[in-house]
Design a protein around this motif. Structure first.
Motif, PDB file in Angstrom:
ATOM      1  N   GLY A  84       0.831  -1.190   0.000  1.00 51.08           N
ATOM      2  CA  GLY A  84       0.000   0.000   0.000  1.00 51.08           C
ATOM      3  C   GLY A  84       0.870   1.247   0.000  1.00 51.08           C
ATOM      4  O   GLY A  84       2.054   1.201   0.326  1.00 51.08           O
ATOM      5  N   ALA A  85       0.283   2.373  -0.378  1.00 54.06           N
ATOM      6  CA  ALA A  85       1.009   3.646  -0.391  1.00 54.06           C
ATOM      7  C   ALA A  85       0.836   4.334   0.955  1.00 54.06           C
ATOM      8  O   ALA A  85      -0.190   4.195   1.624  1.00 54.06           O
ATOM      9  N   VAL A 102      -3.486  15.740   0.799  1.00 57.35           N
ATOM     10  CA  VAL A 102      -2.624  14.692   1.338  1.00 57.35           C
ATOM     11  C   VAL A 102      -1.514  14.413   0.338  1.00 57.35           C
ATOM     12  O   VAL A 102      -1.631  14.735  -0.846  1.00 57.35           O
ATOM     13  N   GLU A 103      -0.417  13.837   0.838  1.00 49.65           N
ATOM     14  CA  GLU A 103       0.644  13.355  -0.040  1.00 49.65           C
ATOM     15  C   GLU A 103       0.623  11.837   0.007  1.00 49.65           C
ATOM     16  O   GLU A 103       0.562  11.241   1.086  1.00 49.65           O
ATOM     17  N   VAL A 104       0.675  11.228  -1.166  1.00 48.96           N
ATOM     18  CA  VAL A 104       0.621   9.776  -1.286  1.00 48.96           C
ATOM     19  C   VAL A 104       1.968   9.302  -1.831  1.00 48.96           C
ATOM     20  O   VAL A 104       2.398   9.751  -2.895  1.00 48.96           O
ATOM     21  N   THR A 105       2.633   8.411  -1.072  1.00 49.15           N
ATOM     22  CA  THR A 105       3.954   7.914  -1.446  1.00 49.15           C
ATOM     23  C   THR A 105       3.868   6.432  -1.775  1.00 49.15           C
ATOM     24  O   THR A 105       3.502   5.615  -0.930  1.00 49.15           O
ATOM     25  N   VAL A 135      -5.913   7.329  -6.997  1.00 50.34           N
ATOM     26  CA  VAL A 135      -4.850   8.202  -7.479  1.00 50.34           C
ATOM     27  C   VAL A 135      -3.724   7.345  -8.039  1.00 50.34           C
ATOM     28  O   VAL A 135      -3.358   6.321  -7.470  1.00 50.34           O
ATOM     29  N   ALA A 136      -3.201   7.751  -9.194  1.00 55.49           N
ATOM     30  CA  ALA A 136      -2.062   7.077  -9.812  1.00 55.49           C
ATOM     31  C   ALA A 136      -0.780   7.695  -9.259  1.00 55.49           C
ATOM     32  O   ALA A 136      -0.642   8.921  -9.216  1.00 55.49           O
ATOM     33  N   VAL A 137       0.147   6.826  -8.819  1.00 56.64           N
ATOM     34  CA  VAL A 137       1.407   7.298  -8.249  1.00 56.64           C
ATOM     35  C   VAL A 137       2.547   6.530  -8.921  1.00 56.64           C
ATOM     36  O   VAL A 137       2.533   5.301  -8.961  1.00 56.64           O
ATOM     37  N   PRO A 138       3.539   7.252  -9.456  1.00 57.62           N
ATOM     38  CA  PRO A 138       4.668   6.572 -10.091  1.00 57.62           C
ATOM     39  C   PRO A 138       5.463   5.752  -9.058  1.00 57.62           C
ATOM     40  O   PRO A 138       5.429   6.059  -7.861  1.00 57.62           O
ATOM     41  N   THR A 142       5.983  10.363  -5.004  1.00 53.76           N
ATOM     42  CA  THR A 142       5.028  10.997  -4.094  1.00 53.76           C
ATOM     43  C   THR A 142       4.237  12.030  -4.879  1.00 53.76           C
ATOM     44  O   THR A 142       4.816  12.809  -5.636  1.00 53.76           O
ATOM     45  N   VAL A 143       2.914  12.001  -4.710  1.00 59.83           N
ATOM     46  CA  VAL A 143       2.072  12.982  -5.391  1.00 59.83           C
ATOM     47  C   VAL A 143       1.120  13.621  -4.387  1.00 59.83           C
ATOM     48  O   VAL A 143       0.643  12.974  -3.467  1.00 59.83           O
ATOM     49  N   PRO A 144       0.849  14.930  -4.552  1.00 57.35           N
ATOM     50  CA  PRO A 144      -0.169  15.582  -3.723  1.00 57.35           C
ATOM     51  C   PRO A 144      -1.552  15.276  -4.286  1.00 57.35           C
ATOM     52  O   PRO A 144      -1.721  15.162  -5.497  1.00 57.35           O
ATOM     53  N   VAL A 145      -2.526  15.114  -3.404  1.00 56.64           N
ATOM     54  CA  VAL A 145      -3.884  14.785  -3.816  1.00 56.64           C
ATOM     55  C   VAL A 145      -4.857  15.651  -3.039  1.00 56.64           C
ATOM     56  O   VAL A 145      -4.736  15.805  -1.822  1.00 56.64           O
ATOM     57  N   ARG A 146      -5.853  16.213  -3.752  1.00 55.81           N
ATOM     58  CA  ARG A 146      -6.943  16.949  -3.116  1.00 55.81           C
ATOM     59  C   ARG A 146      -8.138  16.017  -2.987  1.00 55.81           C
ATOM     60  O   ARG A 146      -8.608  15.469  -3.986  1.00 55.81           O
TER      61      ARG A 146
END
Length: 170
Positions: A84-85, A102-105, A135-138, A142-146
């Motif tokens: 999980g991220a 939030v930031e998703v890593t 949310v798609a995350v490479p 880490t990507v910010p998400v609203r």
């Protein structure tokens, strides 16, 4: 925001990541009972074949057993071993920003899509609403998400509580 709560949350996430990466697990005894083996220390009597209890995947414990099969052992797919991220709250919803940030890593080397869930609470800690989104995350990114609150009354929201782990979507 409660700094103590954030510290506890960070500690819990760190412990979960360490336990996940080291192979420890809760609710499993020491010794092979045919249930897929346990977490903790390795011994040669344990059954480390995770396919018998988790439905697939290739699990390696690097002990004295010869469990070095190919990646296809157990018939599992690549996503069955996907971690999980990690989710960190950046900013809670307010009248100026009717969304939580939030930031998703992504803990995996491969790109992934994860389901992020945030619970919005009032001043008493009661749930006002819960929102989830994919949310798609490479890989290792880490990507910010609203996470939008939609048509809910933002003035009722005092706290934002994201799930600390975003599970792979699917």
């Amino acid at each position: 925001m409660n700094p103590r709560g954030n510290t506890l949350r960070l500690t819990a996430v760190s412990a979960l990541v360490v336990l996940t990466l080291t192979g420890f697990s809760t609710g499993r005894g020491h010794g092979g009972s045919g249930d897929g083996g346990g977490g903790g220390c390795s011994n040669s009597s344990q059954d480390h074949d995770s396919s018998s209890s988790s439905g697939g995947g290739s699990h390696r414990d690097y002990d004295d057993d010869d469990d070095y099969g190919d990646a296809g052992d157990g018939g599992g797919s690549a996503s069955s071993s996907e971690l999980g991220a990690l989710v960190d709250l950046v900013d809670c919803a307010s009248e100026e920003t009717p969304y939580a940030t939030v930031e998703v890593t992504n803990q995996n080397t491969a790109d992934g899509v994860f389901t992020v869930t945030v619970r919005f609470e009032d001043e008493t800690g009661a749930e006002v609403l819960t929102r989830s989104q994919d949310v798609a995350v490479p890989g290792t990114g880490t990507v910010p998400v609203r996470v939008e609150i939609g048509d809910a009354d933002v003035t009722r929201i005092a706290e934002c509580e994201p799930d600390m782990i975003a599970e792979p979507a699917g």
